[in-house]
Design a protein around this motif. Structure first.
Motif, mmCIF file in Angstrom:
data_model
loop_
_atom_site.group_PDB
_atom_site.id
_atom_site.type_symbol
_atom_site.label_atom_id
_atom_site.label_comp_id
_atom_site.label_asym_id
_atom_site.label_seq_id
_atom_site.Cartn_x
_atom_site.Cartn_y
_atom_site.Cartn_z
ATOM 1 N N ALA A 116 44.117 51.574 33.895
ATOM 2 C CA ALA A 116 43.172 50.603 34.468
ATOM 3 C C ALA A 116 43.214 50.655 35.991
ATOM 4 C CB ALA A 116 43.499 49.196 33.971
ATOM 5 N N TYR A 120 40.188 51.541 38.627
ATOM 6 C CA TYR A 120 39.816 50.692 39.774
ATOM 7 C C TYR A 120 39.832 51.506 41.071
ATOM 8 C CZ TYR A 120 39.927 47.010 43.279
ATOM 9 O OH TYR A 120 39.654 46.218 44.376
ATOM 10 N N TYR A 123 36.711 53.320 41.219
ATOM 11 C CA TYR A 123 35.612 52.379 41.504
ATOM 12 C C TYR A 123 35.507 52.113 43.008
ATOM 13 C CZ TYR A 123 33.839 47.702 42.505
ATOM 14 O OH TYR A 123 33.199 46.641 43.093
ATOM 15 N N SER A 209 42.615 44.499 27.213
ATOM 16 C CA SER A 209 42.425 43.964 28.573
ATOM 17 C C SER A 209 42.261 45.082 29.601
ATOM 18 C CB SER A 209 43.584 43.045 28.955
ATOM 19 O OG SER A 209 43.602 41.909 28.133
ATOM 20 N N PRO A 210 43.170 46.054 29.648
ATOM 21 C CA PRO A 210 42.947 47.182 30.566
ATOM 22 C C PRO A 210 41.686 47.963 30.227
ATOM 23 C CG PRO A 210 45.213 47.155 29.786
ATOM 24 C CD PRO A 210 44.457 46.181 28.956
ATOM 25 N N LEU A 213 38.767 46.339 31.780
ATOM 26 C CA LEU A 213 38.756 46.627 33.221
ATOM 27 C C LEU A 213 38.252 48.043 33.492
ATOM 28 C CD1 LEU A 213 42.179 45.020 34.244
ATOM 29 C CD2 LEU A 213 39.898 44.117 34.706
ATOM 30 N N GLY A 216 34.474 48.095 32.793
ATOM 31 C CA GLY A 216 33.748 47.448 33.890
ATOM 32 C C GLY A 216 33.687 48.328 35.127
ATOM 33 N N SER A 217 34.806 48.991 35.433
ATOM 34 C CA SER A 217 34.843 49.885 36.595
ATOM 35 C C SER A 217 33.837 51.016 36.446
ATOM 36 C CB SER A 217 36.251 50.453 36.781
ATOM 37 O OG SER A 217 37.186 49.432 37.060
#
Length: 312
Positions: A116, A120, A123, A209-210, A213, A216-217
């Motif tokens: 994750a 990011y 991103y 959860s990761p 993320l 979304g990234s």
């Protein structure tokens, strides 16, 4: 419950792959070759990213930690598997089983969150390139890495301590090649519904959860890339993400199939093969994927080999 005359379990028998008993030596040689490639590949990635100043960026710091994590992850499982393949005694002590499970859960948690963090980083690099050095500075990266490595400790401690505090009444044959949670839980002689609910919830949180993320990234990355006018810029942006996407797909694909699917969906042998995939095969593929699909890593490798050739 076990009752007053319960048997105290001091060791577990890891059944491994009984259906492959006639091919045990061949299986051992194949796994040994894979394990050697895992160690050599990941050690090479670590050395290259440490030695070459061109790779002293957050992206390669995360890659360096991923390679180190893969080495640690395989060390938890593979030596015990080798021992079981080479000897008649396929046992592991109660404490050894507990330690193996703790490190397995801990390193697995770290890897999920590390992927994750890598998403990011991509991103920020693609969607906020002008602020990248300020956002992903060295201090922030070190803090993130420390947080990632410590994140696995409470998960591994709680999961393992709770499971091994439950009573084991005598059956000690674990239908697996290492001390994973579900097959060890089957040997508990008490109501495990509360632990199973907690374990499934924790697994979903740790895995999903990761993943949310990461998803979304990449949605933001895709949105940014599609707005680029330059085809070269779009290709470069996608190429920097492709290796990470392949690794995420391999890890999460097998992890979700192994741990979030209902119990009856797969036979024990299929689950063992899924476990073999993310504990042995994926750590082998990670350095190959990153080295073959990353031009900077390949160029650094050739520069390093060139310097060594000149010096000799």
């Amino acid at each position: 419950m076990c009752g007053l005359n319960k048997t105290v379990v001091t060791e577990f028998i890891l059944l491994g792959f009984p259906s492959l008993a006639q091919f045990q030596l061949l299986f051992f040689v194949m796994l040994l070759l894979i394990y050697m490639v895992t160690l050599l590949g990941n050690i090479l990635i670590i050395l290259i990213t440490m030695v070459d100043p061109a790779l002293h960026s957050p992206m390669y710091l995360f890659l360096q930690n991923l390679s180190f994590l893969d080495i640690c992850f395989t060390l938890v499982v593979v030596p015990q598997l080798f021992s079981n393949l080479l000897t008649e005694k396929k046992s592991i002590s109660f404490t050894g089983c507990m330690a193996q499970m703790f490190f397995f859960f801990s390193f697995g948690t770290v890897e999920c969150f590390l992927l994750a963090a890598m998403a990011y980083d991509r991103y920020v690099a693609i969607c906020n390139p002008l602020r990248y050095r300020n956002i992903m500075n060295r201090r922030v990266c070190i803090q993130v890495m420390l947080a990632l490595w410590f994140s696995g400790i409470p998960v591994g401690t709680l999961q393992t301590t709770w499971l091994f505090s439950l009573p084991f009444c005598g059956p000690n044959k674990v239908n697996h090649f290492f001390c994973d949670g579900p097959p060890v839980l089957e040997l508990v002689c008490a109501d495990t519904s509360l632990f199973e609910t907690y374990s499934l919830t924790a697994t979903i949180i740790i895995i999903m959860s990761p993943f949310v993320l990461i998803l979304g990234s990449y949605i933001c990355i895709l949105h940014t890339v599609l707005k680029m006018n330059s085809a070269t810029g779009r290709h470069k942006a996608f190429s920097t993400c492709s290796s990470h996407l392949i690794v995420v797909t391999l890890l999460y694909g097998t992890g979700i199939l192994a741990y979030i699917q209902p119990k009856s969906d797969y036979s024990p042998d299929v689950k063992k093969l899924l476990s073999l995939s993310y504990t042995v095969v994926t750590p082998t593929l990670n350095p190959i994927i990153y080295s073959l699909r990353n031009s900077e890593v390949k160029e650094s490798l050739w520069r390093t080999l060139g310097r060594k050739a000149i010096s000799t």
